[in-house]
Design a protein around this motif. Structure first.
Motif, mmCIF file in Angstrom:
data_model
loop_
_atom_site.group_PDB
_atom_site.id
_atom_site.type_symbol
_atom_site.label_atom_id
_atom_site.label_comp_id
_atom_site.label_asym_id
_atom_site.label_seq_id
_atom_site.Cartn_x
_atom_site.Cartn_y
_atom_site.Cartn_z
ATOM 1 N N VAL A 155 7.094 29.233 -1.863
ATOM 2 C CA VAL A 155 8.406 28.595 -2.027
ATOM 3 C C VAL A 155 8.713 28.444 -3.512
ATOM 4 C CG1 VAL A 155 8.234 27.326 0.148
ATOM 5 C CG2 VAL A 155 7.437 26.269 -1.978
ATOM 6 N N THR A 156 9.941 28.095 -3.806
ATOM 7 C CA THR A 156 10.302 27.906 -5.209
ATOM 8 C C THR A 156 9.453 26.775 -5.817
ATOM 9 O OG1 THR A 156 12.132 27.448 -6.687
ATOM 10 C CG2 THR A 156 12.253 26.402 -4.535
ATOM 11 N N GLY A 157 8.908 27.045 -6.968
ATOM 12 C CA GLY A 157 8.068 26.053 -7.639
ATOM 13 C C GLY A 157 6.613 26.094 -7.207
ATOM 14 N N SER A 158 6.218 27.091 -6.430
ATOM 15 C CA SER A 158 4.831 27.123 -5.949
ATOM 16 C C SER A 158 3.885 27.805 -6.929
ATOM 17 C CB SER A 158 4.762 27.824 -4.588
ATOM 18 O OG SER A 158 5.243 29.145 -4.709
ATOM 19 N N GLY A 159 4.450 28.512 -7.925
ATOM 20 C CA GLY A 159 3.577 29.098 -8.948
ATOM 21 C C GLY A 159 3.574 30.613 -9.000
ATOM 22 N N LYS A 160 4.536 31.253 -8.355
ATOM 23 C CA LYS A 160 4.565 32.728 -8.341
ATOM 24 C C LYS A 160 4.782 33.285 -9.746
ATOM 25 C CE LYS A 160 8.073 33.028 -5.545
ATOM 26 N NZ LYS A 160 8.391 31.605 -5.492
ATOM 27 N N SER A 161 5.695 32.664 -10.483
ATOM 28 C CA SER A 161 6.014 33.206 -11.809
ATOM 29 C C SER A 161 4.823 33.045 -12.754
ATOM 30 C CB SER A 161 7.219 32.490 -12.407
ATOM 31 O OG SER A 161 8.286 32.571 -11.516
ATOM 32 N N GLU A 162 4.144 31.919 -12.653
ATOM 33 C CA GLU A 162 2.962 31.715 -13.501
ATOM 34 C C GLU A 162 1.916 32.782 -13.188
ATOM 35 O OE1 GLU A 162 1.600 30.040 -15.931
ATOM 36 O OE2 GLU A 162 3.438 29.030 -16.458
ATOM 37 N N LYS B 140 15.520 35.486 -12.072
ATOM 38 C CA LYS B 140 15.305 34.625 -13.248
ATOM 39 C C LYS B 140 15.262 35.411 -14.552
ATOM 40 C CE LYS B 140 11.850 31.762 -11.802
ATOM 41 N NZ LYS B 140 11.003 30.596 -11.932
ATOM 42 N N GLN C 64 10.212 34.636 -1.966
ATOM 43 C CA GLN C 64 10.035 33.200 -1.688
ATOM 44 C C GLN C 64 9.625 32.995 -0.246
ATOM 45 O OE1 GLN C 64 13.255 30.671 -2.794
ATOM 46 N NE2 GLN C 64 12.889 30.994 -4.963
ATOM 47 N N PRO D 149 1.383 23.262 -7.123
ATOM 48 C CA PRO D 149 1.744 24.524 -7.777
ATOM 49 C C PRO D 149 0.522 25.269 -8.311
ATOM 50 C CG PRO D 149 2.467 22.654 -9.089
ATOM 51 C CD PRO D 149 1.980 22.105 -7.783
ATOM 52 N N GLY D 150 0.544 26.576 -8.102
ATOM 53 C CA GLY D 150 -0.532 27.414 -8.620
ATOM 54 C C GLY D 150 -1.672 27.622 -7.650
ATOM 55 N N ARG E 30 -6.746 28.718 -7.781
ATOM 56 C CA ARG E 30 -5.611 28.234 -8.571
ATOM 57 C C ARG E 30 -5.419 29.183 -9.740
ATOM 58 N NH1 ARG E 30 -3.743 22.318 -10.988
ATOM 59 N NH2 ARG E 30 -1.601 22.694 -10.378
ATOM 60 N N GLY E 31 -4.180 29.623 -9.899
ATOM 61 C CA GLY E 31 -3.863 30.555 -10.976
ATOM 62 C C GLY E 31 -3.919 29.859 -12.324
ATOM 63 N N LEU F 174 -2.707 28.727 -16.031
ATOM 64 C CA LEU F 174 -1.421 28.237 -16.517
ATOM 65 C C LEU F 174 -1.155 28.880 -17.875
ATOM 66 C CD1 LEU F 174 0.776 26.221 -15.742
ATOM 67 C CD2 LEU F 174 -0.551 24.432 -16.824
ATOM 68 N N LYS G 279 1.825 28.605 -19.488
ATOM 69 C CA LYS G 279 2.864 27.879 -20.251
ATOM 70 C C LYS G 279 2.368 27.337 -21.594
ATOM 71 C CE LYS G 279 5.614 25.232 -17.382
ATOM 72 N NZ LYS G 279 6.236 24.008 -16.978
HETATM 73 N N1 LIG Z 1 -1.311 27.713 -11.917
HETATM 74 C C1 LIG Z 1 -0.636 26.618 -12.218
HETATM 75 N N2 LIG Z 1 -1.267 25.524 -12.670
HETATM 76 C C2 LIG Z 1 -0.575 24.401 -12.952
HETATM 77 N N3 LIG Z 1 0.758 24.271 -12.812
HETATM 78 C C3 LIG Z 1 1.442 25.318 -12.358
HETATM 79 C C4 LIG Z 1 0.790 26.546 -12.042
HETATM 80 N N4 LIG Z 1 1.714 27.416 -11.626
HETATM 81 C C5 LIG Z 1 2.891 26.766 -11.678
HETATM 82 N N5 LIG Z 1 2.727 25.507 -12.111
HETATM 83 C C6 LIG Z 1 3.770 24.498 -12.314
HETATM 84 O O1 LIG Z 1 4.780 24.691 -11.345
HETATM 85 C C7 LIG Z 1 6.016 24.997 -11.963
HETATM 86 C C8 LIG Z 1 6.738 26.066 -11.162
HETATM 87 O O2 LIG Z 1 5.984 27.240 -11.233
HETATM 88 P P1 LIG Z 1 6.651 28.682 -11.120
HETATM 89 O O3 LIG Z 1 7.879 28.752 -11.953
HETATM 90 O O4 LIG Z 1 5.597 29.671 -11.393
HETATM 91 O O5 LIG Z 1 7.086 28.681 -9.597
HETATM 92 P P2 LIG Z 1 7.795 29.848 -8.781
HETATM 93 O O6 LIG Z 1 7.082 29.973 -7.497
HETATM 94 O O7 LIG Z 1 7.907 31.054 -9.611
HETATM 95 O O8 LIG Z 1 9.228 29.267 -8.515
HETATM 96 P P3 LIG Z 1 10.588 30.094 -8.318
HETATM 97 O O9 LIG Z 1 10.491 30.796 -7.015
HETATM 98 O O10 LIG Z 1 11.617 29.030 -8.340
HETATM 99 O O11 LIG Z 1 10.693 31.027 -9.465
HETATM 100 C C9 LIG Z 1 5.651 25.460 -13.372
HETATM 101 O O12 LIG Z 1 6.634 25.143 -14.281
HETATM 102 C C10 LIG Z 1 4.390 24.701 -13.679
HETATM 103 O O13 LIG Z 1 4.709 23.443 -14.205
#
Ligand SMILES: Nc1ncnc2c1ncn2[C@@H]1O[C@H](COP(=O)(O)OP(=O)(O)OP(=O)(O)O)[C@@H](O)[C@H]1O
Length: 716
Positions: free
Chosen positions: A304-311, A335, A431, A482-483, A502-503, A505, A507
């Motif tokens: 889902v959005t914010g779950s950590g895919k982009s990281e 994005k 997502q 997340p992650g 856990r992926g 980070l 950032k």
């Molecule tokens: N591996 C991680 N460890 C710690 N925090 C994380 C990790 N991955 C993501 N986060 C936290 O969660 C937030 C959202 O992560 P991310 O942008 O990767 O989500 P997403 O799944 O890509 O969301 P979207 O679908 O909206 O793009 C990040 O800004 C970060 O603060």
């Protein structure tokens, strides 16, 4: 600790036995007693472990009995007092033995009774021997009978333990009790151990009437009893043994403070080197290695959005962007710069809303089948079944963020099926994917998974293999963690598929990652000529270029593109942040109507029902129009009719003009004005287009469209 000692001693036994077999085989057969001596030695070695109870029973009673008798047996008073003291001590020692040898199963109960009885009998005999002495009747008889029984009973225990019948006793501790408490008493729990990093593992053996599935079904109850999230308890089936499973529970979260990004050990590694992308719950490194896996497995990233895919994307790509023999193409229409902007240099072809937009995303997808086919031919020429670093081709990564918005899944299916053997790794991020929005075929071709938090267990079932979700590994924590994810395929050993990861980070080290990617630029090989040529103008005219910019286009592309490119087409495109989606639809519609009108005019001049006897009756559509009837008032058109060369120049000119303006896809109808200007009909046009396809200038796509692969050198 005691358990570990036992395990160690079992292991040692195993080793000794193993060595023993070797020792027997190498023993000399002659001399020193020969075969009888050998057999004797063997039996002695086998009997040795069982001797201590007999030695104890033979030596201790007479020695201690003689001692106490000598000390206190002289007078009635001292003997009476000593006997009373020893009797009381015996009772106390027996009680202590009973207390410390407690147990919940039948083996422990027998052991407790046996130990207590041995202590009581021994102390009783000793008490009597204070006054009676150890020798003489009935003390000697009691010693011989009791000592023999004692030693034999302990030998029986040893034999049973060596036959592993007591394993349940030794291992059914806390977890065993837990299993009983939740109704799984028909399950043996063995070798339970913690790794010191918050993970407890054990082997489970369902007894007759129970299955590993029953244990899996009880996993949430175990999680509740352990006060951990249900996803923290998993039970894996043993693929080789239906009566065996592996239980693991994450009882502490070592990753809650985040996992730091682990940079590559050096710049310029090959694509086949493993990539560290995070940590497992037990502290081990989460490695992936798509290009070394036996079969290149395309990856579905979901969450889902914010779950950590982009990281996750950043962590993986940061490594890949420092490697040689690798080109990355990336589409992110959702994005874009926000996700990958600081790393854009490392992407060979980046398509975002502002860089190329949907038009360029489609162009990339359209050119991929041609690239795949050309790479297949090249690999066949090199005698390779699939891509390896030995090939002159670069490995390629095609990463599509939010694929549902960006590409047609039918096209994706075709690409996914054919890309893996030619060294193109496809990563599709979504997502939420379900059987409704992703076809069975596409899903089947994405064999690896990284499933981050989802809202519902059914979403995880779509992404992860059944055996993973059945084990209880279901990341239904949405964006709360997340992650965290479960990941399968791409070189990850199957036994790790059910361990939470856990992926890392990225950032906090954003700037360092950018610096690292820029520093790696000299190591990046440009996309190989074969793929470059096959990708054609769509690639040559891409809006964004990364560190592979040193690419030298194939000769034919270079020559033509020199003419076609306006000097700063690329820079302009970048400066204007051209957004293809911003083309005015009203303008497009007007142009389309004009084209349609012109086309209709041309077609209107062709009689619908030719007269059977007319000169043109046997003409085919592809033939040139014959000289007109002198009586007709159309003669002036025929007089102006361009020669074949001129007609082609008009057609090619139109195609080249489109190529120069990055209008790389067209339908045949769009060439109607050119056909009119060339004084030719649809048949001629079709023939010319076919010839251009054969020459590799155009590609005939699905739905009757054509893509310009390279410009035409016009000899007007
Ligand atoms: N591996 C991680 N460890 C710690 N925090 C994380 C990790 N991955 C993501 N986060 C936290 O969660 C937030 C959202 O992560 P991310 O942008 O990767 O989500 P997403 O799944 O890509 O969301 P979207 O679908 O909206 O793009 C990040 O800004 C970060 O603060």
């Amino acid at each position: 600790m005691a358990r570990r000692d036992r395990v160690d001693s079992t292991a040692r036994r195993g080793t000794v036995d193993g060595q023993h077999g070797y020792a027997l085989a190498t023993l000399p057969t002659g001399g020193g007693g020969g075969i009888l001596s050998t057999i004797g030695n063997h039996l002695a070695a086998k009997a040795a472990p069982y001797l201590p109870p007999w030695i104890g029973a033979a030596v201790l009673p007479p020695a201690v009995g003689w001692g106490v008798h000598e000390m206190w047996g002289d007078s009635a008073l001292s003997a009476g007092l000593a006997s009373a003291g020893m009797g009381a001590g015996g009772v106390l020692l027996s009680a202590v033995t009973w207390a410390v040898s407690g147990g919940t199963n039948k083996f422990r109960r027998y052991r407790r009774a046996q130990a207590t009885a041995s202590v009581t009998a021994g102390m009783g005999w000793l008490t009597c021997s204070v006054s009676a002495g150890p020798f003489g009747h009935p003390m000697t008889d009691l010693w011989l009978l009791g000592g023999g029984l004692f030693a034999a009973s302990w030998n029986v225990r040893q034999i049973m333990r060596n036959a592993h019948d007591e394993t349940e006793e030794t291992d059914k501790g806390g977890l065993g009790k837990l299993a009983e408490a939740i109704g799984l008493e028909k399950v043996q729990v063995k070798n339970a151990k913690g790794n010191g990093k918050g993970m407890v593992t054990a082997e489970v053996f369902p007894l007759p009437g129970k299955t590993v599935e029953d244990v899996q079904a009880a996993a949430p109850k175990i999680a509740a009893a352990l006060h951990v999230p249900s996803s923290a308890v998993t039970v894996n089936k043993d693929p080789d043994n239906a009566g065996h499973g592996t239980f693991s529970a994450r009882v502490a979260d070592l990753l809650k403070h985040g996992v730091p990004f682990q940079p590559p050990q050096e710049l310029g590694l090959l694509p086949t080197e493993p990539i560290p992308v995070g940590l497992y719950a037990d502290g081990e490194i989460w490695w992936i290695n798509p290009f070394l896996a036996e079969i290149l497995q395309h990856l579905l990233v979901m969450g889902v959005t914010g779950s950590g895919k982009s990281e996750f994307a950043r962590a993986v790509l940061a490594h890949l962007m420092t490697r040689r023999k690798l080109s990355i193409w990336l589409i992110d229409l959702s994005k874009g710069a926000q996700t990958i902007g600081h790393m854009a240099e490392g992407v060979d072809w980046l398509v975002t809303r502002k860089h190329g937009g949907m038009r360029e995303a489609k162009a990339m997808m359209r050119c991929l089948p041609g690239v795949i086919a050309a790479r297949g031919d090249q690999l066949a020429e090199e005698g390779l079944d699939q891509w390896t670093p030995d090939s002159k081709l670069n490995a390629m990564v095609v990463w599509i963020e939010e694929a549902a918005d960006a590409v047609d899944f039918d096209v994706l299916d075709n690409i996914a099926r054919t890309a893996r053997s030619v060294g193109i790794w496809l990563v599709v991020s979504l997502q939420r994917a379900s059987w409704k929005n992703v076809s069975t075929d596409v899903r089947a071709n994405l064999q690896a998974a990284a499933c981050f938090g989802v809202d519902e267990a059914s979403d995880a079932s779509f992404c992860l293999p059944d055996r993973v979700t059945e084990s209880g590994a279901i990341p239904d924590w949405g964006s709360d963690r997340p992650g965290y994810a479960y990941s399968t395929g791409i070189g990850i050993p199957p036994k790790r598929w059910t361990t939470e990861v856990r992926g890392s980070l990225t950032k906090p080290v954003r700037d360092q990652i950018r610096a690292m990617i820029l520093a790696a630029a000299p190591y990046r090989d440009p996309l190989d000529d074969v793929s470059t040529r096959a990708a054609g103008l769509a690639y040559e005219q891409r809006t964004h270029r990364g560190t592979n910019r040193t690419n030298t286009p194939a000769d034919d592309v270079a020559a033509a593109s020199a003419e076609l490119h306006t000097a700063s087409a690329y820079e302009d495109a970048m400066d204007d942040e051209m957004d293809a989606d911003a083309v005015d639809p009203a303008l497009e519609e007007a142009a389309a109507m004009e084209l349609q009108d012109a086309y209709d005019d041309v077609m209107a001049q062709i009689p619908a029902a030719p007269e059977p006897d007319a000169d043109y009756a046997r003409l085919r559509l592809e033939d040139d129009v014959p000289d007109a009837d002198p009586d007709t008032d159309l003669t002036f058109e025929q007089a102006d009719r361009p020669s074949t060369e001129e007609a082609r120049a008009i057609l090619y000119g139109q195609i080249d003009q489109w190529a120069a303006t990055n209008h790389l896809t067209f339908e045949p109808g769009e060439l109607a004005p050119a056909a009119v200007a060339a004084g030719r009909k649809r048949g001629w046009l079709q023939k010319e287009l076919k010839a251009l396809v054969n020459e590799g200038v155009l590609r005939h796509d699905a739905h009757g469209e054509y893509t310009i692969v390279r410009p035409i050198a016009v000899a007007a």
